[in-house]
Scaffold this active site. Structure first.
Site, short mmCIF file in Angstrom:
data_model
loop_
_atom_site.label_atom_id
_atom_site.label_comp_id
_atom_site.label_asym_id
_atom_site.label_seq_id
_atom_site.Cartn_x
_atom_site.Cartn_y
_atom_site.Cartn_z
N HIS A 194 0.85 -1.19 0.00
CA HIS A 194 0.00 0.00 0.00
C HIS A 194 0.89 1.23 0.00
O HIS A 194 1.64 1.46 0.94
CB HIS A 194 -0.94 0.00 1.21
CG HIS A 194 -2.10 -0.92 1.03
ND1 HIS A 194 -3.35 -0.66 1.56
CD2 HIS A 194 -2.24 -2.07 0.33
CE1 HIS A 194 -4.18 -1.63 1.20
NE2 HIS A 194 -3.53 -2.50 0.47
N TYR B 207 -9.44 5.70 6.82
CA TYR B 207 -9.71 6.05 8.22
C TYR B 207 -10.68 7.22 8.20
O TYR B 207 -10.36 8.28 7.65
CB TYR B 207 -8.42 6.51 8.92
CG TYR B 207 -7.40 5.42 9.18
CD1 TYR B 207 -7.35 4.77 10.41
CD2 TYR B 207 -6.46 5.06 8.22
CE1 TYR B 207 -6.39 3.80 10.67
CE2 TYR B 207 -5.50 4.08 8.47
CZ TYR B 207 -5.49 3.45 9.70
OH TYR B 207 -4.54 2.47 9.96
N PRO C 79 -5.19 0.59 18.38
CA PRO C 79 -4.86 0.08 17.04
C PRO C 79 -4.91 1.13 15.93
O PRO C 79 -4.53 0.84 14.79
CB PRO C 79 -5.92 -1.00 16.80
CG PRO C 79 -7.04 -0.69 17.74
CD PRO C 79 -6.43 0.00 18.91
N LYS D 110 0.31 0.04 15.04
CA LYS D 110 1.69 -0.04 15.52
C LYS D 110 2.02 -1.24 16.42
O LYS D 110 3.20 -1.57 16.59
CB LYS D 110 2.04 1.24 16.32
CG LYS D 110 2.10 2.48 15.47
CD LYS D 110 3.37 2.50 14.64
CE LYS D 110 3.36 3.54 13.56
NZ LYS D 110 3.50 3.04 12.22
N TYR E 215 3.51 6.68 9.94
CA TYR E 215 2.67 5.52 9.60
C TYR E 215 3.51 4.41 8.95
O TYR E 215 3.36 3.23 9.29
CB TYR E 215 1.53 5.94 8.66
CG TYR E 215 0.44 4.90 8.57
CD1 TYR E 215 -0.70 4.97 9.38
CD2 TYR E 215 0.55 3.82 7.70
CE1 TYR E 215 -1.68 4.00 9.33
CE2 TYR E 215 -0.42 2.84 7.63
CZ TYR E 215 -1.54 2.94 8.45
OH TYR E 215 -2.51 1.97 8.39
P1 FAD Z 1 0.63 -11.57 21.55
O1 FAD Z 1 0.35 -11.63 20.10
O2 FAD Z 1 -0.50 -11.30 22.46
O3 FAD Z 1 1.34 -12.93 21.96
C1 FAD Z 1 1.55 -13.27 23.31
C2 FAD Z 1 1.54 -14.77 23.44
O4 FAD Z 1 1.83 -15.14 24.76
C3 FAD Z 1 0.17 -15.36 23.11
O5 FAD Z 1 0.30 -16.38 22.14
C4 FAD Z 1 -0.33 -15.89 24.44
O6 FAD Z 1 -1.16 -17.03 24.28
C5 FAD Z 1 0.98 -16.21 25.14
N1 FAD Z 1 0.87 -16.21 26.60
C6 FAD Z 1 0.16 -15.39 27.39
N2 FAD Z 1 0.31 -15.71 28.69
C7 FAD Z 1 1.18 -16.74 28.72
C8 FAD Z 1 1.73 -17.52 29.79
N3 FAD Z 1 1.44 -17.28 31.07
N4 FAD Z 1 2.57 -18.54 29.46
C9 FAD Z 1 2.89 -18.79 28.15
N5 FAD Z 1 2.39 -18.08 27.11
C10 FAD Z 1 1.55 -17.07 27.41
N6 FAD Z 1 -0.75 -4.09 15.44
C11 FAD Z 1 -0.19 -3.59 14.30
O7 FAD Z 1 1.04 -3.41 14.26
N7 FAD Z 1 -0.91 -3.27 13.18
C12 FAD Z 1 -2.25 -3.42 13.18
O8 FAD Z 1 -2.87 -3.17 12.13
C13 FAD Z 1 -2.90 -3.88 14.38
N8 FAD Z 1 -4.22 -4.04 14.43
C14 FAD Z 1 -4.79 -4.61 15.53
C15 FAD Z 1 -6.14 -4.78 15.50
C16 FAD Z 1 -6.76 -5.36 16.60
C17 FAD Z 1 -8.23 -5.51 16.56
C18 FAD Z 1 -6.00 -5.79 17.73
C19 FAD Z 1 -6.67 -6.46 18.91
C20 FAD Z 1 -4.63 -5.63 17.75
C21 FAD Z 1 -4.01 -5.01 16.66
N9 FAD Z 1 -2.64 -4.82 16.63
C22 FAD Z 1 -2.08 -4.25 15.51
C23 FAD Z 1 -1.81 -5.20 17.78
C24 FAD Z 1 -1.09 -6.54 17.60
O9 FAD Z 1 -2.01 -7.56 17.31
C25 FAD Z 1 -0.30 -6.87 18.88
O10 FAD Z 1 0.45 -5.75 19.25
C26 FAD Z 1 0.64 -8.09 18.69
O11 FAD Z 1 -0.09 -9.28 18.65
C27 FAD Z 1 1.68 -8.17 19.81
O12 FAD Z 1 2.43 -9.35 19.72
P2 FAD Z 1 3.01 -10.06 21.02
O13 FAD Z 1 3.72 -11.27 20.52
O14 FAD Z 1 3.73 -9.08 21.83
O15 FAD Z 1 1.74 -10.47 21.86
C1 PHB Z 2 -6.53 -4.22 10.20
O1 PHB Z 2 -6.52 -4.43 8.97
O2 PHB Z 2 -6.90 -5.08 11.02
C2 PHB Z 2 -6.09 -2.89 10.70
C3 PHB Z 2 -5.61 -1.95 9.82
C4 PHB Z 2 -5.21 -0.70 10.29
C5 PHB Z 2 -5.29 -0.43 11.64
C6 PHB Z 2 -5.77 -1.37 12.53
C7 PHB Z 2 -6.18 -2.62 12.07
O3 PHB Z 2 -4.91 0.80 12.08
#
Ligand code: FAD
Ligand code: PHB
Length: 395
Positions: free
Chosen positions: A77, A205, A297, A301, A390
């Site tokens: 994009h 957005y 979100p 980021k 962004y």
């Molecule tokens: P997580 O993905 O949460 O992974 C943590 C892992 O630890 C999980 O698998 C969990 O099961 C495990 N865990 C938890 N507790 C324990 C325990 N006690 N023992 C062992 N394992 C455990 N980010 C973006 O950059 N761009 C986007 O467009 C974006 N959109 C989003 C949209 C939505 C609706 C949401 C909810 C989030 C969005 N995010 C976005 C955020 C992104 O999904 C998270 O920041 C990302 O998943 C972080 O990764 P992580 O590995 O730190 O955590």
């Molecule tokens: C998504 O596609 O899930 C998405 C895209 C942009 C955002 C958040 C989520 O800022």
């Protein structure tokens, strides 16, 4: 799964994007790790979450040899659109920054990471329950857990807490040295996935007097949409009909006229908050990703910060194992937090600029918000700043 080692260099708690990528980056630099993941593989692989990969995150994944499918199936994009007062502003990333983002679902990326972990022979323990850390600030840390009812213990040099928003590894940083910073936003996002063609080939957005809306996508026939809901809403409050009507009403007419609706295949409600826990290190424990910081979100980021944290952490750990020099480990927390706070600022700004805040109908804040958007619509410098953040600030 192969036999679980009783000793390793780094135990990684959490197999989400942060933990999985960390294990792979360490493996590529000859550092051994074991990942302990609470959930089943299917659960981790089915979670629908982020969609936008920053330019630099894409480059990181490519350099690590993890981007073949992303480059084939993801969508480059070169800009996004902001909608306001029935007008659309195209922010042209390529022209303003020479960079782009890649729209590629976190679900797909997680699968790529798990596949690479299997290929590399890294131990990933699924359904590891009751993970507990011992002697985190002493010389010989240990991690205990149970799997299939059997108690296990792994000794290690370092522990990486990559266990997401509900982190328990974080609790091992004593209150006396831990500081948290938080801003809660008084609304939620309701997200819907539908097997329909996306309404636009770039993200939109939208700031509307009734609330925020976002049009995103996963592929040519899979759309991802979000609308702002009230703080107490659950998915039960948002049957498909209400969702589509709300989304349509919040988009410029030229866009809503083209919107193709269909039954939802997934729906979620997610609260919005900015939250940072400092420092990211205590003794032999390092935090990375959502375990240490949450951003709303709106700026896309969260996943990208998880990636930049683990790039820094892998560099610091590999540096230590290669040279015995701990400087990188000592600097990890400050280095990662400097980048985290810039993303916290940007996500807060996007959230503040694009949402309707309860009680803001005609007041000073609404005027400021309108002025912020008018400024963006009229200033290339304003647009360049938005584009620079962004697509992602340099690592
Ligand atoms: P997580 O993905 O949460 O992974 C943590 C892992 O630890 C999980 O698998 C969990 O099961 C495990 N865990 C938890 N507790 C324990 C325990 N006690 N023992 C062992 N394992 C455990 N980010 C973006 O950059 N761009 C986007 O467009 C974006 N959109 C989003 C949209 C939505 C609706 C949401 C909810 C989030 C969005 N995010 C976005 C955020 C992104 O999904 C998270 O920041 C990302 O998943 C972080 O990764 P992580 O590995 O730190 O955590
Ligand atoms: C998504 O596609 O899930 C998405 C895209 C942009 C955002 C958040 C989520 O800022």
């Amino acid at each position: 799964m192969s036999e679980i080692a009783k000793k390793t260099q780094v135990v990684i708690v959490g197999g989400g994007p942060a933990g999985s990528l960390l294990a792979l980056l360490l493996h590529q630099q000859d550092v051994e790790s074991v990942i302990l993941e609470l959930r089943s593989r299917d659960h981790v692989l089915e979670r629908v979450r982020a969609g936008v990969i920053e330019y630099g995150s894409g480059a990181t994944l490519r350099e690590a040899g993890l981007a073949a499918r992303m480059d084939r199936e993801g969508f480059v994009h070169e800009g996004v659109n902001l909608a306001f007062s029935d007008r659309l502003l195209h922010i042209d990333f390529e022209r303003l920054t020479g960079k782009h983002v890649i729209v590629y679902g976190q679900t797909q990326l997680q699968r790529d990471l798990y596949d690479a972990i299997d290929r590399a022979g890294i131990t990933l323990v699924d359904e590891a329950e009751g993970v507990d850390l011992h002697d985190v600030d002493g010389g010989s840390p240990r991690v205990t857990f149970s799997q299939d009812g059997a108690e296990r213990e792994i000794t290690c040099d370092y522990i990486a807490g990559c266990d997401g928003v509900h982190s328990t590894t974080r609790d091992h940083i004593p209150d006396s040295i831990r500081q948290t910073f938080e801003r809660l936003y008084p609304f939620v996002w309701v997200g819907l996935l539908s097997e329909t063609p996306p309404v636009s080939d770039e993200l939109i957005y939208a700031n509307h007097p009734d609330g925020f809306a976002l049009c995103s996508m996963r592929n040519e026939n899979l759309s991802r949409y979000y609308v702002q809901g009230s703080a107490e809403d659950t998915t039960d409050d948002w049957p498909d009909d209400r969702f589509w009507e709300t989304l349509k009403a919040r988009l410029p007419r030229a866009v809503s006229d083209r919107l193709v609706t269909g039954p939802s295949v997934e729906k979620l409600v997610t609260p919005l908050r900015s939250w940072v826990s400092e420092p990211l290190r205590h003794g032999r424990l390092f935090l990375a990703g959502d375990a240490a910081h949450i951003v709303p979100p709106t700026g896309a980021k969260g996943l990208n910060l998880a990636i930049s944290d683990v790039v820094y952490l892998a560099e610091a750990l590999a540096g230590f194992y290669a040279t015995g020099d701990e400087t990188g480990l000592e600097e990890y927390s400050d280095r990662a937090l400097a980048r985290v706070w810039k993303a916290v600022r940007f996500s807060w700004w996007m959230t503040s600029t694009m949402h309707r805040f309860p009680g803001m109908s005609n007041d000073f804040d609404r005027r400021l918000q309108k002025t912020e958007l008018e400024y963006l619509f009229s200033s290339e410098n304003g647009q360049r700043s938005m584009a620079e953040n962004y697509v992602g600030l340099p690592l």
